[in-house]
Design a protein around this motif. Structure first.
Motif, PDB file in Angstrom:
ATOM      1  N   LEU A 179      68.844  22.560  41.069  1.00 50.06           N
ATOM      2  CA  LEU A 179      68.225  21.054  40.897  1.00 50.06           C
ATOM      3  C   LEU A 179      69.241  20.213  39.954  1.00 50.06           C
ATOM      4  O   LEU A 179      68.657  19.561  39.053  1.00 50.06           O
ATOM      5  CB  LEU A 179      66.701  20.973  40.489  1.00 50.06           C
TER       6      LEU A 179
ATOM      7  N   TYR B  99      72.909  15.721  42.777  1.00 48.74           N
ATOM      8  CA  TYR B  99      72.050  14.575  43.282  1.00 48.74           C
ATOM      9  C   TYR B  99      73.301  13.812  44.292  1.00 48.74           C
ATOM     10  O   TYR B  99      74.186  14.220  44.556  1.00 48.74           O
ATOM     11  CB  TYR B  99      72.073  13.483  42.335  1.00 48.74           C
TER      12      TYR B  99
ATOM     13  N   ALA C   4      68.912  16.495  44.570  1.00 50.06           N
ATOM     14  CA  ALA C   4      67.770  16.825  43.527  1.00 50.06           C
ATOM     15  C   ALA C   4      66.838  15.784  43.236  1.00 50.06           C
ATOM     16  O   ALA C   4      66.035  15.768  42.503  1.00 50.06           O
ATOM     17  CB  ALA C   4      68.429  17.188  42.196  1.00 50.06           C
TER      18      ALA C   4
ATOM     19  N   LEU D 118      61.356  15.149  43.178  1.00 50.05           N
ATOM     20  CA  LEU D 118      60.822  14.029  42.449  1.00 50.05           C
ATOM     21  C   LEU D 118      60.259  12.973  42.992  1.00 50.05           C
ATOM     22  O   LEU D 118      59.138  12.482  42.752  1.00 50.05           O
ATOM     23  CB  LEU D 118      62.012  13.109  41.410  1.00 50.05           C
TER      24      LEU D 118
ATOM     25  N   LYS E  15      56.968  14.339  44.026  1.00 49.48           N
ATOM     26  CA  LYS E  15      55.992  14.306  42.953  1.00 49.48           C
ATOM     27  C   LYS E  15      55.550  12.859  42.640  1.00 49.48           C
ATOM     28  O   LYS E  15      54.432  12.732  42.555  1.00 49.48           O
ATOM     29  CB  LYS E  15      56.688  14.935  41.720  1.00 49.48           C
TER      30      LYS E  15
ATOM     31  N   THR F 273      65.018  25.163  35.909  1.00 53.92           N
ATOM     32  CA  THR F 273      65.812  23.973  36.368  1.00 53.92           C
ATOM     33  C   THR F 273      65.315  22.638  35.283  1.00 53.92           C
ATOM     34  O   THR F 273      64.349  22.851  34.785  1.00 53.92           O
ATOM     35  CB  THR F 273      65.211  23.774  37.812  1.00 53.92           C
TER      36      THR F 273
ATOM     37  N   HIS G 259      63.718  20.252  36.600  1.00 55.75           N
ATOM     38  CA  HIS G 259      62.611  19.574  36.838  1.00 55.75           C
ATOM     39  C   HIS G 259      61.346  20.488  36.558  1.00 55.75           C
ATOM     40  O   HIS G 259      60.058  20.224  37.252  1.00 55.75           O
ATOM     41  CB  HIS G 259      62.433  19.463  38.376  1.00 55.75           C
ATOM     42  N   ASP G 260      61.583  21.734  36.020  1.00 50.76           N
ATOM     43  CA  ASP G 260      60.489  22.546  35.646  1.00 50.76           C
ATOM     44  C   ASP G 260      59.253  21.725  35.184  1.00 50.76           C
ATOM     45  O   ASP G 260      57.984  22.247  35.462  1.00 50.76           O
ATOM     46  CB  ASP G 260      60.934  23.897  34.814  1.00 50.76           C
ATOM     47  N   ASP G 261      59.255  20.973  34.202  1.00 54.32           N
ATOM     48  CA  ASP G 261      57.990  20.181  33.696  1.00 54.32           C
ATOM     49  C   ASP G 261      57.470  19.651  34.586  1.00 54.32           C
ATOM     50  O   ASP G 261      56.211  19.329  34.363  1.00 54.32           O
ATOM     51  CB  ASP G 261      58.669  19.436  32.488  1.00 54.32           C
ATOM     52  N   TYR G 262      57.919  19.190  35.790  1.00 54.44           N
ATOM     53  CA  TYR G 262      57.062  18.365  36.796  1.00 54.44           C
ATOM     54  C   TYR G 262      56.335  19.338  37.609  1.00 54.44           C
ATOM     55  O   TYR G 262      55.613  19.066  38.503  1.00 54.44           O
ATOM     56  CB  TYR G 262      58.132  17.529  37.624  1.00 54.44           C
TER      57      TYR G 262
ATOM     58  N   ARG H 294      55.196  27.278  38.512  1.00 50.08           N
ATOM     59  CA  ARG H 294      56.680  27.911  38.491  1.00 50.08           C
ATOM     60  C   ARG H 294      56.719  29.325  38.703  1.00 50.08           C
ATOM     61  O   ARG H 294      55.651  29.950  37.973  1.00 50.08           O
ATOM     62  CB  ARG H 294      57.098  27.253  37.320  1.00 50.08           C
TER      63      ARG H 294
END
Ligand code: APR
Length: 256
Positions: free
Chosen positions: A200, A203, A206, A210, A213, A227, A229-232, A236
């Motif tokens: 990710l 772009y 990637a 998002l 989400k 990655t 974006h793991d926090d979103y 996981r």
């Protein structure tokens, strides 16, 4: 990991519009190296040498690209789908899959049984090529046979003589507009978005998790390494794509 597997299986059973987003990590178990893991393609080759500008701008650029292709294309051609690809085809057969958005060019989702109309290829497909002059389509087999026969830079036969380019998106090349718009639309419409085997970091691909989400979808990331974006992610799973996807689909079948 069993708890996460159960959670994802439950999300899949409840989902109405599941989009799966894949990267090179879904094909490493088929023997195709990814790009950014240790020993990956960009550990061995300099991506700066394989840009669109270099390819269309100079014969030397095209010679280098086709030389790389001579090594990589046989690996793709001889690869077989792995349990992760077959798990996604199962989700299609279970009428649980809206589409697969893939960055991969290896055609393995289609060969595993996901209908082509359900595979959105953001970075093209390595099994095809075309002339940039007259637009004529070629198979990669045809170009590869010329290379094996000693041609260093395939060109469109006389009278055209145009540049033949694999149907894959190179760094610096415009993204395919139809596929990119459709991928964004389906990502924003999804209620469950599962990333499998992508770092990710490239772009606009990637952006897709998002978009999902932001539109209220649950986000699942199945990837060996971390990655950005793991926090979103709602879930996981830092495991191997094949075994993880196989276990998720097994649990979905038991629940349906
Ligand atoms: N199971 C799960 N994850 C895996 C596996 C596996 N068997 N093998 C590798 N991975 C993970 C790696 O940890 C890595 O984070 O898959 C990810 C692959 O990342 P990249 O190599 O960066 O591939 P990708 O995300 O598809 O790259 C995007 O970059 O170079 C361009 O055009 C190219 O489409 C590609 C784009």
């Amino acid at each position: 990991m069993q708890g996460e597997i159960e959670r994802v299986a439950e999300l899949v059973c409840r989902s109405q519009r599941l989009v799966v987003f894949t990267g090179a990590g879904v094909s490493t178990e088929s023997g195709i190296p990814d790009f950014r893991s240790p020993g990956g393609v960009w550990d061995r080759f300099d991506p700066e040498e394989f840009t669109y500008q270099n390819f269309v701008g100079s014969e030397e650029g095209r010679r280098k690209y086709w030389q790389l292709g001579r090594h990589i294309y046989p690996v793709i051609k001889n690869a077989e789908p792995n349990p992760a690809h077959y798990a996604l085809a199962d989700l299609h057969r279970l009428e649980r899959l809206d589409c697969v958005i893939t960055q991969n060019i290896d055609n393995l989702h289609q060969r595993a049984g996901v209908p082509p109309e359900k595979v959105i290829e953001l970075h093209g497909n390595a099994t095809r090529a075309r002339c940039l002059g007259c637009g004529r389509s070629y198979t990669r087999e045809e170009a590869h046979e010329w290379l094996e026969g000693g041609v260093e830079i395939p060109v469109c036969p006389t009278p055209c003589g145009g540049i033949i380019k694999p149907h894959t998106i190179m760094f610096g090349e415009a993204m395919p507009a139809r596929e990119t718009h459709e991928a964004e639309r389906r990502s924003r419409q999804s209620d469950l978005f599962i990333v499998v085997g992508s770092s990710l970091v490239v772009y606009p691909a990637a952006f897709m998790p998002l978009y999902a989400k932001q539109s209220g979808a649950a986000l699942v990331i199945v990837n060996l390494s971390e990655t950005p974006h793991d926090d979103y992610a709602d879930v996981r799973i830092p495991g191997k794509a094949g075994p993880v996807m196989e276990r998720i689909v097994e649990r979905v079948k038991e629940r349906l």
